[in-house]
Design an enzyme around this catalytic site. Structure first.
Site, PDB file in Angstrom:
ATOM      1  N   LYS A  22     -15.709   9.790 -29.170  1.00 35.98           N
ATOM      2  CA  LYS A  22     -16.181   8.400 -29.511  1.00 35.98           C
ATOM      3  C   LYS A  22     -18.010   9.045 -29.623  1.00 35.98           C
ATOM      4  O   LYS A  22     -18.886   8.674 -30.605  1.00 35.98           O
ATOM      5  CB  LYS A  22     -16.728   7.597 -28.227  1.00 35.98           C
ATOM      6  N   ASN A  23     -18.465  10.125 -29.051  1.00 38.18           N
ATOM      7  CA  ASN A  23     -19.804  10.671 -28.641  1.00 38.18           C
ATOM      8  C   ASN A  23     -19.764  11.631 -29.700  1.00 38.18           C
ATOM      9  O   ASN A  23     -20.798  12.229 -29.985  1.00 38.18           O
ATOM     10  CB  ASN A  23     -19.919  11.393 -27.802  1.00 38.18           C
ATOM     11  N   CYS A 120     -31.210   2.055 -17.233  1.00 35.61           N
ATOM     12  CA  CYS A 120     -29.820   2.823 -17.753  1.00 35.61           C
ATOM     13  C   CYS A 120     -29.650   2.486 -16.099  1.00 35.61           C
ATOM     14  O   CYS A 120     -29.576   3.327 -16.097  1.00 35.61           O
ATOM     15  CB  CYS A 120     -29.526   3.510 -18.657  1.00 35.61           C
ATOM     16  N   ARG A 125     -32.816   7.881 -18.512  1.00 33.15           N
ATOM     17  CA  ARG A 125     -32.768   7.640 -19.909  1.00 33.15           C
ATOM     18  C   ARG A 125     -33.979   7.858 -20.925  1.00 33.15           C
ATOM     19  O   ARG A 125     -33.417   6.990 -21.903  1.00 33.15           O
ATOM     20  CB  ARG A 125     -31.171   7.604 -20.063  1.00 33.15           C
ATOM     21  N   ASP A 309     -19.920  13.647 -17.426  1.00 36.80           N
ATOM     22  CA  ASP A 309     -18.553  12.806 -18.043  1.00 36.80           C
ATOM     23  C   ASP A 309     -17.346  12.617 -16.902  1.00 36.80           C
ATOM     24  O   ASP A 309     -16.627  12.263 -17.187  1.00 36.80           O
ATOM     25  CB  ASP A 309     -19.067  12.412 -19.597  1.00 36.80           C
ATOM     26  N   ARG A 401     -15.567   0.460 -23.998  1.00 31.87           N
ATOM     27  CA  ARG A 401     -16.858   0.725 -24.724  1.00 31.87           C
ATOM     28  C   ARG A 401     -15.914   2.484 -24.969  1.00 31.87           C
ATOM     29  O   ARG A 401     -16.720   2.180 -26.213  1.00 31.87           O
ATOM     30  CB  ARG A 401     -18.437   1.249 -24.026  1.00 31.87           C
TER      31      ARG A 401
END
Ligand code: EPU
Length: 423
Positions: A22-23, A120, A125, A309, A401
């Protein structure tokens, strides 16, 4: 709102195909704004954030078409024109990575209007470095009504040093510099594989970027970029999550379509904790519990360090390890929300600022828990697999997501997990 119902206590066994990252796909989609020609992206994961980025491109007036391929989606994007330079609050609040359109829009169209992301769940962030860097490239920036407005009559190459390493900050400036006049040098740049993947795509589009994967990027700007065809790298965090699932449940998995070179820190930490992991073939990793799990301290860091992550998933693993593990989070200031939910399942975790101490092994018992962000939800799903009885993970839109149908992938390797949809 969907939830997962998980009945724990069953080892996961079998083969899992890892999706595209995804990133890496999100910045690649933003990069397609840099050219009027068609950009074809393959191995794009079927996750919600990709849909959000498509909605954003659609708002900007950019066409994209999605087709299913055997592995992942094929996404074609053609940014022939810009109808509207705005990334609206409604989309940015759903997905902070929307800020990735800022650099490409101002570089190619001379204007961009992007809603400020705001706070967030995992930390403040800010995007000050994206803004400072664009100013250095000659953009004039105004902040008004909660929006960042950037304008430029042609960007100019410059030297910029990041005060703090930022992944999307590096990506934004790299994309902007690719269409700037002259050379740009970015120092203290992020070295993440996703940044390298973006550099590969930009180079295919006619940019000249050297140093990707190191902390210094040299970008020679081009007057025009062209279309390209690019396959997104495998998702190292999804792979890492499954690397935790096997030893956590006493199971055995083969992960296919992975890039082991991107997983060095994760594999080495999990091995220290007692997982047996080996390369089973090209782009394949095999993982099982190599004996009892032992506590191993970890400190999150920028790549090539242990990824933030993976911190939440690792915390779940440590609840089943012998001894006390100290987990230190250095990237985000508030990324321990999952600890409170894990405690509700019986975990023994003490949080003090950026440090958490997990004592194990404990018997986890199924409970109703709430996901607070993407990776926190993954840690709760993992905990559910290891727990006695039924766990209900609420608000799984967070996990949707960034994980492609995680419940289907887990069910295929024997986990008792199902999605419960509320109409
Ligand atoms: N930071 C600043 N100013 C900036 C930008 C960042 O102070 O202008 C700080 C942040 O507050 C944070 C640190 O720098 O403390 C690192 O943040 P970074 O900018 O690297 O994070 P990001 O680019 O917003 C990406 C991933 C995240 C991942 C982080 C760190 C994408 C789309 N997102 O975020 O992924 O956690 O890098 O590796 O690439 C996820 O997938 O669950 C996720 C949150």
């Amino acid at each position: 709102m969907d939830r997962f119902a998980i009945v724990g206590g069953k080892p996961v066994e079998g083969v899992v195909n890892i999706s595209g990252a995804k990133n890496a796909a999100l910045p690649a989609m933003a990069a397609s704004l840099l050219t009027a020609e068609r950009v074809v992206l393959r191995n794009v994961p079927r996750v919600r954030d990709i849909g959000t980025m498509r909605s954003l491109l659609d708002d900007l007036g950019v066409d994209s078409a999605l087709t299913h391929e055997e592995h992942g989606n094929r996404l074609e994007i053609e940014a022939r024109r810009l109808v509207n330079p705005t990334a609206p609050y409604e989309l940015v609040k759903q997905m902070r990575a929307s800020v990735l359109v800022l650099g490409p829009l101002v570089a190619r169209f001379g204007e961009a209007r992007v809603s400020m992301p705001g706070g967030c769940a995992i930390g403040a962030r800010p995007i000050n470095l994206h803004i400072k860097g664009l100013e250095k490239l000659g953009a004039s920036i105004n902040m008004e009504h909660g929006y960042v407005e950037a304008r430029a009559g042609g960007l100019k190459g410059a030297q910029f040093t990041f005060d703090t390493i930022s992944v999307t900050g590096t990506e934004n400036l790299m994309m902007a510099a690719a269409l700037a006049e002259g050379d740009t040098i970015l120092e203290n740049a992020a070295r993440e594989p996703e940044v390298e993947d973006l550099a590969r795509l930009l180079n295919k589009m006619g940019a000249s970027i050297e140093g990707a994967g190191t902390d210094t990027l040299r970008i020679r700007g081009a007057a025009k970029l062209h279309g390209a065809d690019h396959a997104i790298i495998p998702d190292r965090i999804e792979a890492g999550t499954f690397l935790v699932a096997a030893p956590l449940t006493g199971g055995h998995l083969i992960l296919k379509r992975v890039e082991p070179a991107h997983l060095t820190a994760t594999v080495s930490k999990l091995s220290e904790a007692g997982a047996a992991i080996r390369e089973a073939g090209p782009n394949e990793l095999e993982v099982e519990a190599g004996g009892p799990l032992r506590a191993a301290d970890v400190v999150t860091a920028e790549y090539p360090g242990f990824p933030t992550d993976m911190q939440a998933q690792y915390m779940t693993l440590m609840t089943q390890a012998e001894g006390a593990a100290v987990i230190t989070e250095t990237i985000f200031e508030n990324r321990f929300l999952h600890a409170l939910e894990l405690a509700r399942m019986g975990a023994d975790i003490t949080v003090n600022g950026r440090r958490a101490v997990v004592r194990g092994p404990v018997r986890l018992s199924g409970a109703n828990v709430q996901a607070s962000d993407l990776r926190a939800s993954a840690s709760l799903v993992l905990a559910g697999l290891a727990a006695e009885g039924e766990t209900i993970v609420d608000r799984v839109y967070h996990i949707d997501r960034g994980y492609e149908r995680i419940e289907e992938k887990l069910a295929r390797v024997g986990a008792r997990i199902r999605r419960v949809s509320e109409s």
